[in-house]
Design an enzyme around this catalytic site. Sequence first.
Site, mmCIF file in Angstrom:
data_model
loop_
_atom_site.group_PDB
_atom_site.id
_atom_site.type_symbol
_atom_site.label_atom_id
_atom_site.label_comp_id
_atom_site.label_asym_id
_atom_site.label_seq_id
_atom_site.Cartn_x
_atom_site.Cartn_y
_atom_site.Cartn_z
ATOM 1 N N TYR A 1 -33.680 -3.594 -19.982
ATOM 2 C CA TYR A 1 -32.878 -2.578 -20.665
ATOM 3 C C TYR A 1 -31.569 -2.339 -19.920
ATOM 4 C CZ TYR A 1 -31.813 2.020 -22.734
ATOM 5 O OH TYR A 1 -31.204 3.077 -23.371
ATOM 6 N N LYS B 1 -27.868 -3.064 -21.459
ATOM 7 C CA LYS B 1 -26.905 -1.979 -21.608
ATOM 8 C C LYS B 1 -25.660 -2.208 -20.752
ATOM 9 C CE LYS B 1 -28.925 0.667 -24.638
ATOM 10 N NZ LYS B 1 -28.365 0.767 -25.997
#
Length: 292
Positions: A170, A174
């Site tokens: 993640y 991001k």
Amino acid sequence: MSKLLEGRVAIVTGAGRGIGRAHALELARHGAKVVVNDFGVSNNGEKTDSPAHEVVAEIEAMGGEAVVNGADVADFEQAAAMVQQAIDTFGGLDILVNNAGFVRDRMLVNATEDEWDAVIRVHLKGHFAPLRHAAAYWRAESKEGRQRVARVINTTSGAGLQGSIGQVAYSAAKGGIATMTLVAAAELGRVGVTVNAIAPVAKTRMTEGAFDTSEMALPEDNSPIVAWLASEEAGDVTGRVIEIDGSQLTLETGWAHGHAATAEGRWAATEVGSALRKLIDEAPTPDPVYGA
């Protein structure tokens, strides 16, 4: 309804729940016509029913216009069809809010290849594919003398800016979105497009269970900033990453060239340590990784 976005057409991905739903409703309140995209997945990416119809019904109940879209935003052809749906239904596209995503949290040593691939796909490719097709439309419009005042708002995270323990995939995705935002802003400015990213902090199904959310902001607390970035007023703001934590806005500074050391010719390996440590001593201390 406000007239801030009157007559403008928006796509919001992952808009069935949480922050995406709040964005779709806020844009509609300000007059935008909204394509409410939601593929219908659980917090970890398993297929479920999509509540996108409920969001459309809420928008219509307030006097707005909206339509459901069920595309998998990381599927290149489905993303293209989603952009075309906005054009065919509402006569164009002015705003793209990339928000869709899910998490599969795991410490690095326990992360699987499938978990990595799934998270990178939905976040990173799921931002790229809609942006790529929207950008092609906006460039074509500009070439035909119909340049649109277009806006893109991407969704990064503090995990992508500072890193987050247990969220290696993640965080990587991001972080990639933040850099994608910088590149897209530089490339698309010539055809009337601004590209910014937000790093929202909110109590959602993605944060509940991972953090103490008792003091967190609500999803809708992030959406007024998105509405303004989507407006024609925001034409002088591009290539920026903005963290939103309740009532606090933080303009992130990101990577920048710091102090430098120069050798006379090629560096000798035995000299690197002292030179690099001196630069580290002179540099600001990085923000800590979340959870460290």
